[in-house]
Design a protein around this motif. Sequence first.
Motif, short mmCIF file in Angstrom:
data_model
loop_
_atom_site.label_atom_id
_atom_site.label_comp_id
_atom_site.label_asym_id
_atom_site.label_seq_id
_atom_site.Cartn_x
_atom_site.Cartn_y
_atom_site.Cartn_z
N ASN A 41 0.86 -1.19 0.00
CA ASN A 41 0.00 0.00 0.00
C ASN A 41 0.89 1.24 0.00
OD1 ASN A 41 0.79 0.55 2.70
ND2 ASN A 41 -0.95 -0.57 3.54
N PRO A 42 0.32 2.44 -0.15
CA PRO A 42 1.16 3.64 -0.24
C PRO A 42 2.05 3.87 0.98
CG PRO A 42 -1.02 4.12 -1.10
CD PRO A 42 -1.10 2.74 -0.49
N LYS A 43 1.62 3.42 2.15
CA LYS A 43 2.40 3.62 3.37
C LYS A 43 3.40 2.50 3.63
CE LYS A 43 0.44 7.45 4.88
NZ LYS A 43 1.22 8.70 5.10
N ARG A 44 3.35 1.46 2.80
CA ARG A 44 4.22 0.28 2.97
C ARG A 44 4.05 -0.33 4.37
NH1 ARG A 44 8.19 0.75 -1.28
NH2 ARG A 44 6.98 1.67 -2.97
N THR A 45 2.78 -0.48 4.77
CA THR A 45 2.46 -1.10 6.06
C THR A 45 1.27 -2.03 5.84
OG1 THR A 45 1.08 0.82 6.60
CG2 THR A 45 3.31 0.78 7.53
N VAL A 46 1.55 -3.30 5.56
CA VAL A 46 0.47 -4.24 5.28
C VAL A 46 0.47 -5.36 6.32
CG1 VAL A 46 0.19 -3.78 2.83
CG2 VAL A 46 1.98 -5.34 3.55
N PRO A 47 -0.59 -5.42 7.15
CA PRO A 47 -0.68 -6.50 8.13
C PRO A 47 -1.13 -7.80 7.49
CG PRO A 47 -2.54 -4.98 8.35
CD PRO A 47 -1.65 -4.42 7.30
N LEU A 48 -0.40 -8.86 7.77
CA LEU A 48 -0.74 -10.21 7.32
C LEU A 48 -0.69 -11.14 8.53
CD1 LEU A 48 0.28 -8.80 4.63
CD2 LEU A 48 0.94 -11.09 3.88
N TRP A 49 -1.71 -11.95 8.68
CA TRP A 49 -1.76 -12.93 9.73
C TRP A 49 -1.28 -14.30 9.22
CZ3 TRP A 49 -4.94 -8.78 9.43
CH2 TRP A 49 -5.21 -8.07 10.61
N ARG A 50 -1.04 -15.19 10.16
CA ARG A 50 -0.63 -16.57 9.87
C ARG A 50 0.69 -16.65 9.11
NH1 ARG A 50 -4.78 -20.24 10.48
NH2 ARG A 50 -3.06 -21.74 10.52
N GLN A 51 1.55 -15.69 9.35
CA GLN A 51 2.89 -15.71 8.75
C GLN A 51 3.88 -16.37 9.71
OE1 GLN A 51 3.88 -13.90 5.42
NE2 GLN A 51 1.87 -14.87 5.40
N ARG A 52 4.77 -17.14 9.17
CA ARG A 52 5.73 -17.88 10.00
C ARG A 52 6.62 -16.95 10.82
NH1 ARG A 52 8.00 -21.97 5.55
NH2 ARG A 52 9.82 -20.69 5.99
N ALA A 53 6.84 -15.73 10.32
CA ALA A 53 7.68 -14.78 11.04
C ALA A 53 6.94 -14.08 12.18
CB ALA A 53 8.22 -13.73 10.07
N THR A 101 -9.21 -15.23 4.04
CA THR A 101 -9.87 -15.13 5.34
C THR A 101 -8.87 -15.20 6.49
OG1 THR A 101 -11.86 -16.17 4.45
CG2 THR A 101 -11.61 -16.19 6.84
N GLU A 102 -7.89 -16.09 6.36
CA GLU A 102 -6.91 -16.29 7.44
C GLU A 102 -5.79 -15.25 7.42
OE1 GLU A 102 -6.60 -18.97 9.70
OE2 GLU A 102 -8.37 -20.11 9.10
N THR A 103 -5.39 -14.83 6.22
CA THR A 103 -4.20 -13.99 6.09
C THR A 103 -4.51 -12.50 6.06
OG1 THR A 103 -3.13 -15.76 4.83
CG2 THR A 103 -2.12 -13.58 4.70
N PHE A 104 -5.56 -12.10 5.33
CA PHE A 104 -5.90 -10.69 5.19
C PHE A 104 -7.10 -10.27 6.04
CE2 PHE A 104 -4.23 -11.97 0.89
CZ PHE A 104 -2.98 -11.44 1.08
N ARG A 105 -7.93 -11.25 6.39
CA ARG A 105 -9.13 -10.99 7.18
C ARG A 105 -10.00 -9.93 6.49
NH1 ARG A 105 -7.29 -12.04 13.50
NH2 ARG A 105 -6.23 -14.02 13.04
N THR A 106 -10.09 -8.74 7.04
CA THR A 106 -10.94 -7.71 6.44
C THR A 106 -10.33 -6.34 6.66
OG1 THR A 106 -13.12 -6.66 6.51
CG2 THR A 106 -12.32 -7.65 8.55
#
Length: 216
Positions: free
Chosen positions: A67-79, A124-129
Amino acid sequence: MATNNEIILRPENAPIAKKQLINLFPKQVECSYVSCYCEENVYKLCQDVVARHYNEIHKCYAVFVSNPKRTVPLWRQRAGKDDDKLVIWDYHVIFLYQAEPDKCLVYDLDSELPFPTYVHKYITETFRTDNILKPDYFRYFRVIPATEFLNEFASDRRHMKRNDGTWIKPPPNYPAIRSTTSTHNLEDYIQMDVTKGPGEVFSLTQFVQRFYKPAT
Protein backbone atom coordinates in the motif's frame (compact mmCIF):
# COMPACT_ATOMS: atom_id res chain seq x y z
CA MET A 1 -15.16 -50.26 -27.06
CA ALA A 2 -17.66 -48.32 -29.17
CA THR A 3 -17.70 -48.49 -32.95
CA ASN A 4 -17.80 -45.32 -35.03
CA ASN A 5 -21.61 -45.47 -35.10
CA GLU A 6 -22.17 -46.01 -31.39
CA ILE A 7 -22.80 -43.29 -28.81
CA ILE A 8 -22.01 -43.96 -25.15
CA LEU A 9 -24.42 -42.18 -22.82
CA ARG A 10 -23.79 -41.40 -19.18
CA PRO A 11 -26.49 -43.10 -17.10
CA GLU A 12 -29.06 -40.63 -15.74
CA ASN A 13 -28.06 -39.19 -12.35
CA ALA A 14 -24.62 -40.79 -12.56
CA PRO A 15 -22.03 -38.59 -10.83
CA ILE A 16 -19.59 -36.65 -13.00
CA ALA A 17 -16.01 -37.36 -12.07
CA LYS A 18 -14.22 -34.33 -10.65
CA LYS A 19 -11.18 -33.16 -12.55
CA GLN A 20 -8.03 -33.78 -10.55
CA LEU A 21 -6.10 -30.59 -9.87
CA ILE A 22 -2.44 -30.59 -10.79
CA ASN A 23 -0.16 -30.35 -7.79
CA LEU A 24 2.35 -27.85 -9.18
CA PHE A 25 4.81 -28.17 -6.29
CA PRO A 26 4.49 -31.57 -4.56
CA LYS A 27 6.87 -30.71 -1.70
CA GLN A 28 7.26 -27.27 -0.19
CA VAL A 29 10.70 -28.12 1.16
CA GLU A 30 11.94 -28.67 -2.39
CA CYS A 31 10.98 -25.15 -3.50
CA SER A 32 13.63 -22.45 -3.71
CA TYR A 33 13.28 -20.26 -0.62
CA VAL A 34 15.32 -17.45 0.92
CA SER A 35 13.90 -15.48 3.84
CA CYS A 36 12.97 -11.85 3.03
CA TYR A 37 13.29 -12.36 -0.73
CA CYS A 38 9.66 -13.25 -1.40
CA GLU A 39 9.65 -11.73 -4.90
CA GLU A 40 12.52 -14.00 -5.94
CA ASN A 41 10.93 -17.02 -4.27
CA VAL A 42 7.82 -16.47 -6.40
CA TYR A 43 9.96 -15.91 -9.50
CA LYS A 44 11.52 -19.32 -8.91
CA LEU A 45 8.07 -20.90 -8.51
CA CYS A 46 7.11 -19.45 -11.89
CA GLN A 47 10.25 -20.94 -13.41
CA ASP A 48 9.41 -24.33 -11.91
CA VAL A 49 5.95 -24.30 -13.53
CA VAL A 50 7.50 -23.53 -16.92
CA ALA A 51 9.89 -26.44 -16.47
CA ARG A 52 7.42 -29.00 -15.09
CA HIS A 53 3.89 -27.97 -16.13
CA TYR A 54 4.32 -25.57 -19.03
CA ASN A 55 0.67 -25.79 -20.12
CA GLU A 56 -0.40 -24.39 -16.73
CA ILE A 57 1.76 -21.25 -16.69
CA HIS A 58 -0.96 -19.11 -18.29
CA LYS A 59 -3.12 -19.83 -15.24
CA CYS A 60 -0.49 -18.54 -12.80
CA TYR A 61 0.15 -15.10 -11.33
CA ALA A 62 2.64 -13.26 -9.15
CA VAL A 63 0.78 -11.08 -6.64
CA PHE A 64 2.47 -8.17 -4.85
CA VAL A 65 0.71 -7.01 -1.69
CA SER A 66 1.45 -3.50 -0.42
CA ASN A 67 0.00 0.00 0.00
CA PRO A 68 1.16 3.64 -0.24
CA LYS A 69 2.40 3.62 3.37
CA ARG A 70 4.22 0.28 2.97
CA THR A 71 2.46 -1.10 6.06
CA VAL A 72 0.47 -4.24 5.28
CA PRO A 73 -0.68 -6.50 8.13
CA LEU A 74 -0.74 -10.21 7.32
CA TRP A 75 -1.76 -12.93 9.73
CA ARG A 76 -0.63 -16.57 9.87
CA GLN A 77 2.89 -15.71 8.75
CA ARG A 78 5.73 -17.88 10.00
CA ALA A 79 7.68 -14.78 11.04
CA GLY A 80 4.85 -13.66 13.34
CA LYS A 81 5.50 -13.65 17.07
CA ASP A 82 2.06 -13.70 18.70
CA ASP A 83 -0.65 -16.38 18.64
CA ASP A 84 -2.15 -15.01 15.41
CA LYS A 85 1.26 -14.86 13.72
CA LEU A 86 0.70 -11.25 12.71
CA VAL A 87 3.40 -9.45 10.74
CA ILE A 88 3.37 -5.96 9.24
CA TRP A 89 5.39 -6.11 6.04
CA ASP A 90 6.35 -3.28 3.69
CA TYR A 91 5.28 -5.66 0.94
CA HIS A 92 4.75 -9.34 0.34
CA VAL A 93 4.55 -11.55 -2.75
CA ILE A 94 2.50 -14.72 -3.25
CA PHE A 95 1.97 -17.18 -6.10
CA LEU A 96 -1.55 -17.69 -7.43
CA TYR A 97 -2.78 -20.63 -9.52
CA GLN A 98 -6.26 -20.31 -10.99
CA ALA A 99 -6.58 -23.94 -11.98
CA GLU A 100 -10.27 -23.61 -12.87
CA PRO A 101 -12.66 -20.62 -12.89
CA ASP A 102 -13.96 -21.71 -9.47
CA LYS A 103 -10.73 -23.19 -8.12
CA CYS A 104 -7.88 -20.88 -7.20
CA LEU A 105 -4.91 -21.84 -5.04
CA VAL A 106 -2.40 -19.69 -3.17
CA TYR A 107 1.19 -20.78 -2.63
CA ASP A 108 2.88 -18.72 0.10
CA LEU A 109 6.26 -19.96 1.26
CA ASP A 110 6.14 -17.61 4.28
CA SER A 111 2.75 -18.76 5.54
CA GLU A 112 2.01 -21.34 8.21
CA LEU A 113 -1.10 -22.34 6.23
CA PRO A 114 -1.05 -25.46 4.04
CA PHE A 115 0.93 -25.26 0.81
CA PRO A 116 -1.20 -24.62 -1.20
CA THR A 117 -4.36 -23.16 0.35
CA TYR A 118 -7.60 -22.37 -1.48
CA VAL A 119 -7.83 -18.65 -2.09
CA HIS A 120 -10.92 -17.99 0.06
CA LYS A 121 -9.40 -19.68 3.12
CA TYR A 122 -6.07 -17.95 2.51
CA ILE A 123 -7.71 -14.52 2.26
CA THR A 124 -9.87 -15.13 5.34
CA GLU A 125 -6.91 -16.29 7.44
CA THR A 126 -4.20 -13.99 6.09
CA PHE A 127 -5.90 -10.69 5.19
CA ARG A 128 -9.13 -10.99 7.18
CA THR A 129 -10.94 -7.71 6.44
CA ASP A 130 -10.14 -4.04 5.93
CA ASN A 131 -13.10 -3.13 8.15
CA ILE A 132 -11.00 -3.58 11.29
CA LEU A 133 -8.09 -1.49 9.96
CA LYS A 134 -7.25 2.16 9.51
CA PRO A 135 -6.91 3.19 5.85
CA ASP A 136 -3.12 3.38 6.14
CA TYR A 137 -3.14 -0.40 6.63
CA PHE A 138 -5.48 -1.37 3.77
CA ARG A 139 -3.98 -4.03 1.50
CA TYR A 140 -3.71 -3.61 -2.27
CA PHE A 141 -2.81 -6.29 -4.77
CA ARG A 142 -0.79 -5.94 -7.96
CA VAL A 143 -1.54 -9.04 -10.02
CA ILE A 144 0.89 -9.92 -12.83
CA PRO A 145 0.58 -12.91 -15.19
CA ALA A 146 3.44 -15.30 -14.49
CA THR A 147 4.76 -15.19 -18.06
CA GLU A 148 4.96 -11.38 -17.93
CA PHE A 149 6.63 -11.54 -14.52
CA LEU A 150 9.28 -13.93 -15.83
CA ASN A 151 9.99 -11.77 -18.86
CA GLU A 152 10.01 -8.34 -17.25
CA PHE A 153 10.94 -8.53 -13.55
CA ALA A 154 14.46 -7.56 -12.43
CA SER A 155 16.14 -7.01 -9.07
CA ASP A 156 19.75 -6.26 -8.21
CA ARG A 157 18.79 -6.59 -4.52
CA ARG A 158 19.77 -3.03 -3.64
CA HIS A 159 16.79 -2.78 -1.28
CA MET A 160 18.42 -5.38 0.96
CA LYS A 161 21.67 -3.47 1.43
CA ARG A 162 22.57 -1.00 4.16
CA ASN A 163 24.23 2.33 3.36
CA ASP A 164 27.64 0.77 3.98
CA GLY A 165 26.96 -1.97 1.42
CA THR A 166 26.45 -4.82 3.88
CA TRP A 167 23.44 -7.10 3.58
CA ILE A 168 20.38 -6.68 5.80
CA LYS A 169 19.61 -10.33 5.07
CA PRO A 170 21.88 -12.73 3.13
CA PRO A 171 20.87 -12.91 -0.56
CA PRO A 172 20.09 -16.04 -2.57
CA ASN A 173 23.14 -17.93 -3.84
CA TYR A 174 22.14 -17.62 -7.51
CA PRO A 175 22.78 -14.52 -9.67
CA ALA A 176 20.51 -11.49 -9.37
CA ILE A 177 17.50 -11.54 -11.70
CA ARG A 178 17.74 -9.39 -14.83
CA SER A 179 15.41 -8.81 -17.75
CA THR A 180 16.35 -7.79 -21.28
CA THR A 181 15.52 -4.17 -20.46
CA SER A 182 16.34 -3.70 -16.76
CA THR A 183 18.63 -4.67 -13.90
CA HIS A 184 16.24 -3.41 -11.21
CA ASN A 185 12.55 -2.53 -11.42
CA LEU A 186 11.24 -3.92 -8.13
CA GLU A 187 9.79 -0.55 -7.15
CA ASP A 188 7.46 -0.66 -10.19
CA TYR A 189 5.86 -3.78 -8.71
CA ILE A 190 5.64 -2.68 -5.08
CA GLN A 191 4.00 0.71 -5.72
CA MET A 192 0.21 0.49 -5.96
CA ASP A 193 -0.67 3.35 -8.33
CA VAL A 194 -3.33 1.87 -10.60
CA THR A 195 -2.14 4.04 -13.50
CA LYS A 196 1.45 2.81 -13.40
CA GLY A 197 3.40 -0.42 -13.35
CA PRO A 198 2.77 -3.94 -14.63
CA GLY A 199 -0.38 -6.01 -14.26
CA GLU A 200 -3.53 -4.79 -12.51
CA VAL A 201 -4.06 -3.32 -9.05
CA PHE A 202 -7.02 -4.43 -6.90
CA SER A 203 -8.40 -3.52 -3.51
CA LEU A 204 -9.03 -6.42 -1.14
CA THR A 205 -12.71 -6.56 -2.14
CA GLN A 206 -11.85 -6.45 -5.84
CA PHE A 207 -9.22 -9.14 -5.38
CA VAL A 208 -11.75 -11.45 -3.74
CA GLN A 209 -14.28 -10.79 -6.52
CA ARG A 210 -11.65 -11.50 -9.17
CA PHE A 211 -10.31 -14.79 -7.86
CA TYR A 212 -12.96 -16.31 -5.60
CA LYS A 213 -15.78 -17.86 -7.62
CA PRO A 214 -18.03 -20.04 -5.44
CA ALA A 215 -18.98 -23.30 -7.11
CA THR A 216 -22.57 -23.38 -8.31
